[in-house]
Design a protein around this motif. Structure first.
Motif, PDB file in Angstrom:
ATOM      1  N   VAL A  96     -14.334  -2.857  -3.351  1.00  0.00           N
ATOM      2  CA  VAL A  96     -15.004  -3.462  -4.507  1.00  0.00           C
ATOM      3  C   VAL A  96     -14.951  -2.574  -5.742  1.00  0.00           C
ATOM      4  O   VAL A  96     -14.805  -3.075  -6.857  1.00  0.00           O
ATOM      5  CB  VAL A  96     -16.465  -3.814  -4.131  1.00  0.00           C
ATOM      6  CG1 VAL A  96     -17.247  -4.289  -5.333  1.00  0.00           C
ATOM      7  CG2 VAL A  96     -16.488  -4.826  -3.021  1.00  0.00           C
ATOM      8  N   ILE A  97     -15.040  -1.267  -5.579  1.00  0.00           N
ATOM      9  CA  ILE A  97     -15.144  -0.399  -6.758  1.00  0.00           C
ATOM     10  C   ILE A  97     -13.848   0.365  -7.023  1.00  0.00           C
ATOM     11  O   ILE A  97     -13.321   0.338  -8.140  1.00  0.00           O
ATOM     12  CB  ILE A  97     -16.333   0.572  -6.601  1.00  0.00           C
ATOM     13  CG1 ILE A  97     -17.638  -0.206  -6.531  1.00  0.00           C
ATOM     14  CG2 ILE A  97     -16.356   1.582  -7.723  1.00  0.00           C
ATOM     15  CD1 ILE A  97     -18.826   0.629  -6.192  1.00  0.00           C
ATOM     16  N   VAL A  98     -13.317   1.029  -6.028  1.00  0.00           N
ATOM     17  CA  VAL A  98     -12.203   1.950  -6.261  1.00  0.00           C
ATOM     18  C   VAL A  98     -10.919   1.197  -6.584  1.00  0.00           C
ATOM     19  O   VAL A  98     -10.230   1.518  -7.567  1.00  0.00           O
ATOM     20  CB  VAL A  98     -12.012   2.888  -5.051  1.00  0.00           C
ATOM     21  CG1 VAL A  98     -10.774   3.753  -5.211  1.00  0.00           C
ATOM     22  CG2 VAL A  98     -13.247   3.745  -4.854  1.00  0.00           C
ATOM     23  N   ARG A  99     -10.533   0.183  -5.826  1.00  0.00           N
ATOM     24  CA  ARG A  99      -9.290  -0.545  -6.092  1.00  0.00           C
ATOM     25  C   ARG A  99      -9.290  -1.247  -7.450  1.00  0.00           C
ATOM     26  O   ARG A  99      -8.312  -1.126  -8.192  1.00  0.00           O
ATOM     27  CB  ARG A  99      -9.020  -1.538  -4.975  1.00  0.00           C
ATOM     28  CG  ARG A  99      -8.405  -0.879  -3.765  1.00  0.00           C
ATOM     29  CD  ARG A  99      -7.903  -1.896  -2.804  1.00  0.00           C
ATOM     30  NE  ARG A  99      -7.410  -1.234  -1.600  1.00  0.00           N
ATOM     31  CZ  ARG A  99      -7.203  -1.842  -0.465  1.00  0.00           C
ATOM     32  NH1 ARG A  99      -7.442  -3.134  -0.357  1.00  0.00           N
ATOM     33  NH2 ARG A  99      -6.747  -1.192   0.563  1.00  0.00           N
ATOM     34  N   PRO A 100     -10.354  -1.984  -7.779  1.00  0.00           N
ATOM     35  CA  PRO A 100     -10.315  -2.587  -9.121  1.00  0.00           C
ATOM     36  C   PRO A 100     -10.293  -1.540 -10.225  1.00  0.00           C
ATOM     37  O   PRO A 100      -9.643  -1.721 -11.261  1.00  0.00           O
ATOM     38  CB  PRO A 100     -11.580  -3.426  -9.185  1.00  0.00           C
ATOM     39  CG  PRO A 100     -11.949  -3.690  -7.781  1.00  0.00           C
ATOM     40  CD  PRO A 100     -11.457  -2.521  -7.014  1.00  0.00           C
ATOM     41  N   ARG A 106      -4.660   1.720 -14.420  1.00  0.00           N
ATOM     42  CA  ARG A 106      -3.234   1.910 -14.242  1.00  0.00           C
ATOM     43  C   ARG A 106      -2.491   1.513 -15.546  1.00  0.00           C
ATOM     44  O   ARG A 106      -2.775   0.459 -16.103  1.00  0.00           O
ATOM     45  CB  ARG A 106      -2.757   1.033 -13.099  1.00  0.00           C
ATOM     46  CG  ARG A 106      -1.370   1.383 -12.650  1.00  0.00           C
ATOM     47  CD  ARG A 106      -0.896   0.579 -11.450  1.00  0.00           C
ATOM     48  NE  ARG A 106      -1.927   0.415 -10.435  1.00  0.00           N
ATOM     49  CZ  ARG A 106      -2.001  -0.629  -9.616  1.00  0.00           C
ATOM     50  NH1 ARG A 106      -1.123  -1.596  -9.698  1.00  0.00           N
ATOM     51  NH2 ARG A 106      -2.932  -0.735  -8.710  1.00  0.00           N
ATOM     52  N   PRO A 107      -1.597   2.327 -15.969  1.00  0.00           N
ATOM     53  CA  PRO A 107      -0.846   1.979 -17.206  1.00  0.00           C
ATOM     54  C   PRO A 107       0.125   0.829 -16.948  1.00  0.00           C
ATOM     55  O   PRO A 107       0.682   0.704 -15.875  1.00  0.00           O
ATOM     56  CB  PRO A 107      -0.106   3.242 -17.558  1.00  0.00           C
ATOM     57  CG  PRO A 107      -0.087   4.069 -16.319  1.00  0.00           C
ATOM     58  CD  PRO A 107      -1.238   3.643 -15.485  1.00  0.00           C
TER      59      PRO A 107
END
Length: 156
Positions: free
Chosen positions: A143-147, A153-154
């Motif tokens: 829920v937090i880290v991946r989004p 992410r550039p």
């Protein structure tokens, strides 16, 4: 001291001699094997038996000690060793067997019905805590880290 009190005292001393034989037999069965404890338990046994002996003597004839009383006490000890020991030994052995059996049965019941369920409950709680820790770390990751990493992410 009249003859009635003397007879009662002699009877009490004979019975205390028999009692001594029986108590000594029981004490030999439960005597500890370690040398440091043997001294302490021996002293306690002799002190408690002396208190018992002189308390009975005090109740019978107001604590008057005469040499003949030790003779009657010795006669009681010899009566136990000669005649009564073979009758009392199976009773003492059966009594100690019954006590050990009851102790093992009660400790087994306590272990089965109290200790084992508590240990099971503790293990369940610990495994639930581990699972919830894993679930919480997974949720934080999804829920937090991946989004957040997708947002930062550039773009190409």
């Amino acid at each position: 001291m009249n003859i009635h009190v003397q007879f009662d005292t002699a009877l009490a001393m004979v019975s205390m001699g028999i009692c001594f034989g029986l108590l000594l037999e029981c004490y030999r069965r439960i005597r500890p094997k370690k040398t440091g404890l043997v001294f302490v338990t021996d002293v306690l046994f002799w002190i408690l038996y002396a208190i018992l002996l002189f308390t009975s003597l005090y109740k019978v004839n107001d604590g008057i000690v005469r040499p003949s009383f030790f003779l009657f006490w010795t006669a009681g000890c010899l009566m136990y060793g000669t005649f009564l020991r073979r009758f009392f030994l199976p009773i003492v052995d059966g009594l100690f067997f019954s006590i050990r059996f009851l102790y093992r049965m009660i400790s087994g019941i306590i272990r089965i019905f109290l200790v084992a369920p508590l240990l099971f409950a503790v293990k369940c709680i610990l495994s639930l805590a581990r699972m919830s820790k894993f679930l919480l770390s997974w949720l934080v990751k999804v829920v937090i880290v991946r989004p957040w990493t997708a947002i930062r992410r550039p773009k190409k």
